[in-house]
Structures are given as structure tokens and as C-alpha cells.
Design an enzyme around this catalytic site. Structure first.
Site, PDB file in Angstrom:
ATOM      1  N   ILE A  23       0.684  -1.247  -0.113  1.00 55.96           N
ATOM      2  CA  ILE A  23       0.265  -0.051  -0.007  1.00 55.96           C
ATOM      3  C   ILE A  23       0.865   1.341  -0.002  1.00 55.96           C
ATOM      4  O   ILE A  23       0.590   2.139  -0.734  1.00 55.96           O
ATOM      5  CB  ILE A  23      -0.729   0.018   1.231  1.00 55.96           C
TER       6      ILE A  23
ATOM      7  N   ARG B  85      -8.330   1.515   0.042  1.00 59.03           N
ATOM      8  CA  ARG B  85      -9.433   0.668  -0.451  1.00 59.03           C
ATOM      9  C   ARG B  85      -8.944  -0.229  -1.636  1.00 59.03           C
ATOM     10  O   ARG B  85      -9.794  -0.512  -2.611  1.00 59.03           O
ATOM     11  CB  ARG B  85     -10.655   1.566  -0.741  1.00 59.03           C
TER      12      ARG B  85
ATOM     13  N   LYS C 140     -14.089   0.633   7.075  1.00 57.27           N
ATOM     14  CA  LYS C 140     -13.025  -0.181   6.477  1.00 57.27           C
ATOM     15  C   LYS C 140     -13.345  -1.534   6.867  1.00 57.27           C
ATOM     16  O   LYS C 140     -13.415  -2.214   5.775  1.00 57.27           O
ATOM     17  CB  LYS C 140     -11.775   0.306   6.893  1.00 57.27           C
TER      18      LYS C 140
ATOM     19  N   ARG D 179     -17.770  -8.242   1.878  1.00 59.07           N
ATOM     20  CA  ARG D 179     -17.204  -9.061   0.704  1.00 59.07           C
ATOM     21  C   ARG D 179     -16.986 -10.544   1.143  1.00 59.07           C
ATOM     22  O   ARG D 179     -17.488 -11.368   0.518  1.00 59.07           O
ATOM     23  CB  ARG D 179     -16.118  -8.359   0.137  1.00 59.07           C
TER      24      ARG D 179
ATOM     25  N   ARG E 142     -31.754  -7.100  -8.758  1.00 55.13           N
ATOM     26  CA  ARG E 142     -31.200  -6.859  -7.419  1.00 55.13           C
ATOM     27  C   ARG E 142     -30.458  -7.881  -6.834  1.00 55.13           C
ATOM     28  O   ARG E 142     -30.177  -8.101  -5.655  1.00 55.13           O
ATOM     29  CB  ARG E 142     -32.390  -6.552  -6.526  1.00 55.13           C
TER      30      ARG E 142
ATOM     31  N   CYS F  50      -6.541  -9.278   3.731  1.00 50.02           N
ATOM     32  CA  CYS F  50      -7.714  -8.049   4.226  1.00 50.02           C
ATOM     33  C   CYS F  50      -8.757  -8.837   4.557  1.00 50.02           C
ATOM     34  O   CYS F  50      -9.237  -8.866   5.609  1.00 50.02           O
ATOM     35  CB  CYS F  50      -7.806  -7.113   3.039  1.00 50.02           C
TER      36      CYS F  50
ATOM     37  N   LYS G  49      -4.830 -14.856  -5.273  1.00 47.23           N
ATOM     38  CA  LYS G  49      -5.744 -14.550  -6.245  1.00 47.23           C
ATOM     39  C   LYS G  49      -4.981 -14.277  -7.684  1.00 47.23           C
ATOM     40  O   LYS G  49      -3.514 -14.129  -7.679  1.00 47.23           O
ATOM     41  CB  LYS G  49      -6.714 -13.379  -5.949  1.00 47.23           C
TER      42      LYS G  49
HETATM   43  N1  SAJ Z   1     -12.604 -14.076  -3.903  1.00 46.81           N
HETATM   44  C1  SAJ Z   1     -13.485 -15.331  -4.265  1.00 46.81           C
HETATM   45  N2  SAJ Z   1     -14.655 -14.877  -5.079  1.00 46.81           N
HETATM   46  C2  SAJ Z   1     -14.916 -13.653  -5.499  1.00 46.81           C
HETATM   47  C3  SAJ Z   1     -14.028 -12.717  -5.142  1.00 46.81           C
HETATM   48  C4  SAJ Z   1     -13.045 -12.981  -4.673  1.00 46.81           C
HETATM   49  O1  SAJ Z   1     -13.406 -16.459  -4.236  1.00 46.81           O
HETATM   50  O2  SAJ Z   1     -16.060 -13.696  -6.176  1.00 46.81           O
HETATM   51  C5  SAJ Z   1     -11.455 -14.413  -3.318  1.00 46.81           C
HETATM   52  C6  SAJ Z   1     -10.099 -14.065  -4.007  1.00 46.81           C
HETATM   53  O3  SAJ Z   1      -9.764 -15.115  -4.733  1.00 46.81           O
HETATM   54  C7  SAJ Z   1      -9.108 -14.029  -3.059  1.00 46.81           C
HETATM   55  C8  SAJ Z   1     -10.132 -13.153  -1.763  1.00 46.81           C
HETATM   56  O4  SAJ Z   1     -11.275 -13.525  -2.324  1.00 46.81           O
HETATM   57  O5  SAJ Z   1      -8.674 -15.052  -2.153  1.00 46.81           O
HETATM   58  C9  SAJ Z   1     -10.033 -11.679  -1.727  1.00 46.81           C
HETATM   59  O6  SAJ Z   1      -9.890 -11.245  -2.887  1.00 46.81           O
HETATM   60  P1  SAJ Z   1     -10.582  -9.953  -3.439  1.00 46.81           P
HETATM   61  O7  SAJ Z   1     -10.236  -9.442  -4.913  1.00 46.81           O
HETATM   62  O8  SAJ Z   1     -12.145  -9.998  -3.362  1.00 46.81           O
HETATM   63  O9  SAJ Z   1     -10.217  -8.800  -2.438  1.00 46.81           O
HETATM   64  P2  SAJ Z   1      -8.624  -8.260  -1.856  1.00 46.81           P
HETATM   65  O10 SAJ Z   1      -8.376  -9.047  -0.617  1.00 46.81           O
HETATM   66  O11 SAJ Z   1      -7.591  -8.322  -2.890  1.00 46.81           O
HETATM   67  O12 SAJ Z   1      -9.030  -6.852  -1.635  1.00 46.81           O
HETATM   68  C10 SAJ Z   1      -9.870  -6.248  -0.756  1.00 46.81           C
HETATM   69  C11 SAJ Z   1     -10.909  -5.364  -1.454  1.00 46.81           C
HETATM   70  N3  SAJ Z   1     -12.087  -4.786  -0.532  1.00 46.81           N
HETATM   71  C12 SAJ Z   1     -13.408  -5.137  -0.970  1.00 46.81           C
HETATM   72  O13 SAJ Z   1     -13.285  -5.355  -2.257  1.00 46.81           O
HETATM   73  C13 SAJ Z   1     -14.189  -4.702  -0.122  1.00 46.81           C
HETATM   74  C14 SAJ Z   1      -9.939  -3.975  -1.349  1.00 46.81           C
HETATM   75  O14 SAJ Z   1     -10.715  -2.983  -1.975  1.00 46.81           O
HETATM   76  C15 SAJ Z   1      -9.353  -3.543  -0.186  1.00 46.81           C
HETATM   77  O15 SAJ Z   1      -8.676  -2.320  -0.377  1.00 46.81           O
HETATM   78  C16 SAJ Z   1      -8.468  -4.623   0.100  1.00 46.81           C
HETATM   79  O16 SAJ Z   1      -9.339  -5.870   0.396  1.00 46.81           O
HETATM   80  C17 SAJ Z   1      -7.780  -4.410   1.512  1.00 46.81           C
HETATM   81  O17 SAJ Z   1      -6.737  -3.847   1.577  1.00 46.81           O
HETATM   82  O18 SAJ Z   1      -8.557  -4.147   2.440  1.00 46.81           O
END
Ligand code: SAJ
Length: 406
Positions: free
Chosen positions: A10, A149, A201, A208, A241, A255, A315
């Protein structure tokens, strides 16, 4: 001049972006190797667009050092690890960075904490630490929480286009910091109080996590009755929706798999949904193991070393392996003394686990079952190389017939 403390995932892009926007920036990190590498013009991790941004920041005079600077504005982007056993945040790096800042800062300096912290951390740990040293908050020093974010893989774009939150004790400081961030951020910047910034945050990431857990639970339900979860989600999402996320082999990263635990730790009697979601997502590596076992049984494969896991990152298209589903899965196998599974990730250049291959073709030559744990572009571009394997596709990216799904 602003001094950015912590030049990791970050802090570094943020520092580069400020420098590109014309702000005078010094980046500080206590890791000498990292500082030397940046000073020599070498980046420390891969991210889309980071190299170009780095060059622009260098030409705008960004400096890197291990020393805290005497200045008026600090941004702290240091790690906030969580304690595995208690699931609570360990604020030691933030506390230490605040203390080092107090050693050198100007009177009236603004200290902006960007690191994700559990709600209440500033009141519980940071304020007492500052007051202990005789500083008056709101006069000698101003505290701000401006949680980031940005999403790894799209950080540079999101730094500029995501809206932001600034939590401050008073509006005047909040507006001042908003002015600073608007030099790099084109989206709306909301000013609020510190506790609301901390909480929102963690709430964002928890939201998610819960939604991914729903998709994962659906995948398990569909598996037991042989339904196609992807088709069902695709159709359901056509409802105006409904917006279901995608199931996968688990939730990794520093995160989403961590922040919800802060709420569970602090409000154990109230967090039923949040805890259940965490448990569902944490159970996914075990579900993948069950699927591997099904395939091995069906094809009478007895030797686990014939199985290869593709992807170590948490990921797609990043090199970050923190809390990754593949590492969670390997840990589980280890507990059951199941050693020898092979692993490959084109983004991970250092050897971090046993039986890790550095060359994709060598890896493929050794295995019969390929488990796609991460949907890197690399594998999408190499579908023809994996077609003759038994493929367990946990990310639903394989375009050929016959692959096994979650
Ligand atoms: N994942 C799934 N299915 C999905 C989406 C993601 O299984 O549909 C998995 C990914 O493969 C991964 C994990 O979830 O293992 C997290 O990945 P991500 O892409 O959802 O998120 P991060 O951890 O890379 O980033 C998150 C984000 N937060 C949100 O979307 C609410 C980002 O905006 C934040 O800045 C970041 O956390 C953080 O630093 O907190």
C-alpha cells in the site's frame, strides 16, 4: 513534504502516486534491503502499471530512506498483522511507527494512519501512547485515519478512481487531509470521525467475505446434487437486485480473510453471520481436498505426487501469497501427513514450499491431476498445454470440456 512510512503493497504505490501528482515525497522503511533496491531503481513487487509510475515518481524526485523525516505530514502504511490464536489485531508496528514519528515531527504535525486497524485501535492503543509521551492530541499532533481501498491487481487505477474516507477528530484537519488526497484521488472523499472510518473499512471487507461465503455455500449445495453452480449464479444475477459473487478454493489475502475476525473478536455474542461466513470460507480448502480425493479415486490414482496445484498467490495476477487458499490447503495436507503434492505459480519466483516448480512444463510433465487454484492470465493463455490432464478447475476458467469443478 510528506513522509510515507512503510513501503509495502500500500505505502509504495501511494508514495509513487503522490510524487507523480507533484507532491514532494520521502518514503521511509526500516528494511534496508528494500530501501536500497528502490534507490537503485528496482521495484520490490509486481503490479500492473507500477513500473511506469515508479519512473515518473523518480523523475519527480521521490527519495527513499530508512530515516523518519522532520516534517509536517506523515502517512503510516505499516503492516497490521493479526494474532493467529486470538484473531485480534497486533498494533505493534503502528505503535512503533507513531513513536518514531513523535521523535522527529514538527509541532502540530498530522499523522495519517492508512493501515487497516480494528475498530477502536486508535482510542485503545494510539492515543494513550501519544499522551504517555506528553504530547497533546489536537495541538502538538493531529491524528487521522484514512483507510485504503485499493485492490491488488488494479491498484494504480483504483488509487485515482476509488472514493476515500478520512476520519479526523475535527473538520478542519479532515478537510486539510482531504485537500492533500485530492491531489491524487479524483473521486469523492468523505470526511468523518475516526471510529466511523475504522469501522467502515472493516465493514467493507466483511461485506465481501459474507458474499463470497454465500457463493461458496451454493457451490457445496450444488455439488451434493450435481447442479451447475456457475449456471445458477449466472441466471440468478440476471435479476436486477441480485449480484452473487463467484465461489472459489477459499478466501486469502491480508484483508478479507482477516478483518472480519476483528469484529468476531470484539463482539463475540453478536457476530453469528460474520463468524459463519468466515468458517465457510475457511472450509473451502478442505472441500477442494475432497474433490481431489474424488478424482483420484475415480481414476485409481494412489500417488499424491501425481497431483499438482497451480497457483500459490491468494488470487489472480498478483504475487502476494499471504493467507492464500493454496497455502491453507498445503497446511491441511501437512496435518494429515500427506506430503509430496507438486506446486507451481508463475508469479512466485522464490521457493516458499516443498516440491515447488519454477518451470511450468517441468511441472506438467510430473503430474496427472492439475488443480487450478488461481486463475492467472498465464494459465488462461496456456489452455492447450493442460487439456490432456485431469483438471480440477476451482476457478471456472477452463474452456474445454471434461474439467472437474468445485
Ligand atoms: N474471491 C472469491 N470470489 C470472488 C471474489 C474474490 O473467492 O467472487 C477471493 C479471491 O480469490 C481472494 C479473496 O477472495 O482469495 C480476496 O480477494 P478480493 O479480490 O475480493 O479482495 P482483496 O483482498 O484483494 O482486496 C480487498 C478489497 N476489498 C473489497 O473489495 C471490499 C480492496 O478494495 C481492499 O482495499 C483490500 O481488500 C484491503 O486492503 O483491505
Amino acid at each position: 513534504m510528506i513522509n510515507i512510512i512503510g513501503l509495502g503493497y500500500i505505502g509504495l504505490p501511494t508514495a509513487l502516486m503522490f510524487a507523480k501528482s507533484g507532491v514532494k515525497v520521502v518514503g521511509t522503511d526500516n528494511n534496508t534491503k528494500l530501501v536500497n533496491s528502490l534507490t537503485e531503481g528496482m521495484l520490490t513487487f509486481e503490479e500492473e502499471g507500477l513500473e511506469e509510475l515508479f519512473q515518473e515518481a523518480l523523475s519527480n524526485g521521490i527519495k527513499f530512506t530508512t530515516e523518519y523525516q522532520n516534517t509536517h505530514t506523515y502517512i503510516l502504511a505499516v503492516p497490521t498483522p493479526y494474532i493467529k490464536e486470538s484473531k485480534k489485531l497486533d498494533p505493534k508496528y503502528v505503535i512503533s511507527a507513531v513513536n518514531s514519528t513523535l521523535d522527529v515531527c514538527e509541532k502540530g504535525a498530522i499523522v495519517i494512519i492508512e493501515s487497516t486497524i480494528s475498530p477502536g485501535t486508535i482510542d485503545k492503543y494510539i492515543r494513550p501512547e501519544i499522551e504517555k509521551r506528553g504530547f497533546v492530541i489536537g495541538d502538538d499532533i493531529h491524528l487521522v485515519h484514512a483507510p485504503e481501498r485499493i485492490i491488488p491487481g488494479n491498484m494504480i487505477y483504483e488509487l485515482e478512481h476509488n472514493s476515500r474516507t478520512i476520519g479526523a477528530d475535527n473538520l478542519e484537519i479532515g478537510e486539510k487531509v482531504k485537500g492533500l488526497y485530492s491531489s491524487l484521488c479524483k473521486a469523492e472523499i468523505v470526511v468523518t470521525d475516526i471510529r466511523s472510518a475504522e469501522m467502515s473499512k472493516v465493514v467493507e471487507n466483511t461485506y465481501r467475505d459474507i458474499n463470497i461465503a454465500f457463493a461458496n455455500e451454493l457451490a457445496k449445495i450444488c455439488r451434493t446434487d450435481n447442479m451447475d453452480v456457475y449456471e445458477i449464479i449466472r441466471i440468478a444475477n440476471m435479476h436486477p437486485r441480485v449480484n452473487i459473487l463467484q465461489p472459489g478454493p477459499g478466501v486469502g489475502g491480508h484483508c478479507i480473510s482477516v478483518d472480519p475476525w476483528f469484529l468476531v473478536g470484539d463482539y463475540p455474542d453478536l457476530t453469528n453471520l460474520i463468524l459463519t461466513a468466515r468458517k465457510i470460507n475457511d472450509s473451502m480448502p478442505r472441500h477442494v481436498l475432497g474433490r481431489i480425493r474424488d478424482i483420484m479415486r475415480e481414476h485409481r490414482i494412489k500417488d499424491i505426487s501425481k497431483v499438482g496445484l497451480y497457483g500459490l498467490a491468494y488470487k489472480e495476477n498478483v504475487d502476494d501469497t499471504r493467507e492464500s487458499p493454496t497455502l491453507q490447503l498445503l497446511e491441511r495436507m501437512d496435518e494429515h501427513l500427506a506430503f509430496g503434492v507438486k506446486v507451481f505459480d508463475p508469479f512466485v519466483k522464490e521457493r516458499i514450499v516443498d516440491h515447488q516448480f519454477m518451470n511450468f512444463e517441468d511441472f506438467l510433465n510430473e503430474i496427472e491431476v492439475l488443480v487450478v487454484m488461481v486463475g492467472h492470465e498465464h494459465i488462461k493463455n496456456n489452455m492447450d498445454l493442460i487439456k490432456d490432464k485431469l483438471v480440477l478447475d476451482t476457478k471456472n476458467i477452463c474452456i474445454f470440456d471434461g474439467s472437474y469443478k468445485l
